[in-house]
Scaffold this active site. Sequence first.
Site, mmCIF file in Angstrom:
data_model
loop_
_atom_site.group_PDB
_atom_site.id
_atom_site.type_symbol
_atom_site.label_atom_id
_atom_site.label_comp_id
_atom_site.label_asym_id
_atom_site.label_seq_id
_atom_site.Cartn_x
_atom_site.Cartn_y
_atom_site.Cartn_z
ATOM 1 N N ASP A 1 -5.279 0.670 -38.131
ATOM 2 C CA ASP A 1 -4.351 0.913 -37.025
ATOM 3 C C ASP A 1 -3.637 2.248 -37.257
ATOM 4 O O ASP A 1 -3.711 2.821 -38.349
ATOM 5 C CB ASP A 1 -3.329 -0.234 -36.986
ATOM 6 N N ASP B 1 -1.298 -1.452 -26.647
ATOM 7 C CA ASP B 1 -1.495 -2.897 -26.706
ATOM 8 C C ASP B 1 -1.559 -3.544 -25.323
ATOM 9 O O ASP B 1 -0.879 -3.132 -24.389
ATOM 10 C CB ASP B 1 -0.361 -3.538 -27.505
#
Length: 566
Positions: free
Chosen positions: A195, A247
């Site tokens: 990430d 997201d």
Amino acid sequence: MRAVFAALALTATCLTLPAAPAAASDNGLSIRPAMGWSSWSFVRRWPDETKMKAQADALVSSGLADKGYVYVNLDDFYQKCDSNGFVVDGYGRWAVDTAKFPSGIKALADYVHAKGLKFGFYVTPGIAKNAVTANKPIEGTSYHAQDIADTSQTHKNYNCKNMYRLKYSHPGAQAFINSWANQMASWGVDYLKIDGVDASTVADVEAWDKALRQTGRPINFALSNNLPIAQATTWKRLANSWRTQGDVECYCGSGPNGSGYPLTDWSHVVSRFNSAASWQQYAGPGGWNDYDSLQIGNGDQVGLTADQRRSHMTHWAMAASPLLLGTDLTALTSVDLAMLKNDRLIAVNQDGVAAQRVVNSGVNQVWRKREANGDYIIALYNTGTSGNSTVSVTWAQAGFTGPAAVTNLWSGASEGTVASSYSATLRPGETRLIRARPAGAATRYEAENATISQGAAESNHSGFSGTGFVNADNVAGSYVEFTVNAAEAGSRAVTIRYANGTSVNRPMAIAVNGTAVQTRDFPGTGDWDTWADATLTVSLNAGANTVRLTGTTANGGPNVDYLDVS
Ligand code: GCU
């Protein structure tokens, strides 16, 4: 003369060399989009070994694992922070929070593996400040953390922060990442999400790719998040999937930091449609556009109506996105479980083809893709939030002409033969997903599903259809044999798709039902990623027939991708 005509009729060849697509990672993984579950959406910042095991148990007991949802991915917040960032182990890697995972990560991975599932894990680029302050040794080397850290710059991190950049010009930096990857491999990690990746972290992604490969363990490599499209070919070369946006979670739940239900909302789902239109060209076997977790499983409380959830799943299937569930698998509703287990939807996701948008007008969108077998998959959406809308597409827009047999893929119902266009009046957020099989379309027989004598199905070159191709051994007599079904006896046009990366002809003898038909030339196609079509006409019996392609020289035949029979 007669003999010459006969020979011409048999050898009429059509050679087409398609443009090579952007090359995917050649780590051999994720030939199809990954399927499973990730802890982030529902478990969020509080994963622990009890919760992870419960979700793994539910993946199996719900029957989802049998449908292919096999990854159990532990996301962020398994680590421990102090006021200076991540607490580290003796070699400067993140220490696991033993309050959350008292048995350790290996024990959890073992538990997951014992259930027939695969285990996923999480990291971000760089080295923790605490490793540098304590000047931890780099495992297997004489280097230390202070040799490899650039303390003037930090990386993006969503948890304990304080991650310094690495000086990859120093050999200790790669050695550090290797030691971390080796630890993960020794624990049994099958999937790693990195990430906090962005345009400034290409060197980190390269280092992790190298590190994972040198472990020798197959570890699916996933990049996150909101990756810049300008570097799409770089992400594709290095990884098996990449998040194209931020997201999908709305962070609008009632728990701390917006956790809890609702997990998402329609605007976060529908924003992926534009992203998918731009990124479509980069998806293919070995590398996928990841539109983030699938928020289906817990009914309307996830923040989507049932119509919107079906559209969510339809879009992820059309886009060939990884299908990683974000919901609570211990509280699945029957309606949602049926959505997730719909074999026809799963097949559309796993066909490995990313759809293109052909209609984008107000709330109406239509997407289409052609599967390897010649079928067209078409999704019609009303993306609005109020009012019905009639959404239409012509077969020409979908990519073919002439009538087609239509199947509704959500219900499985046949809708008969449809002449030239299709419309549906859809509720807000509703979708219609159909399979259209053009009349007279060829039937495709993938070589990797055929009988192979002296050879193997492989996937280490790009551009193949299905899940791979056949590499027959380099010996005379190695063969691939297809079983071809014919509704009635008669002659058929057959296309053999092949690649020959050498400059030497690789002739094959073609036999139908044991009788030699001809020996055919398969000249070089330039390289092993470039496929060409050889066409011929054969006579078939009604029912099952065998078509055997046998290499006649010591090199064996070319690589064979499929046989199309019309
Ligand atoms: C290479 C290539 C294979 C091919 C083989 C051959 O090894 O990677 O895909 O089948 O050559 O010469 O047959």
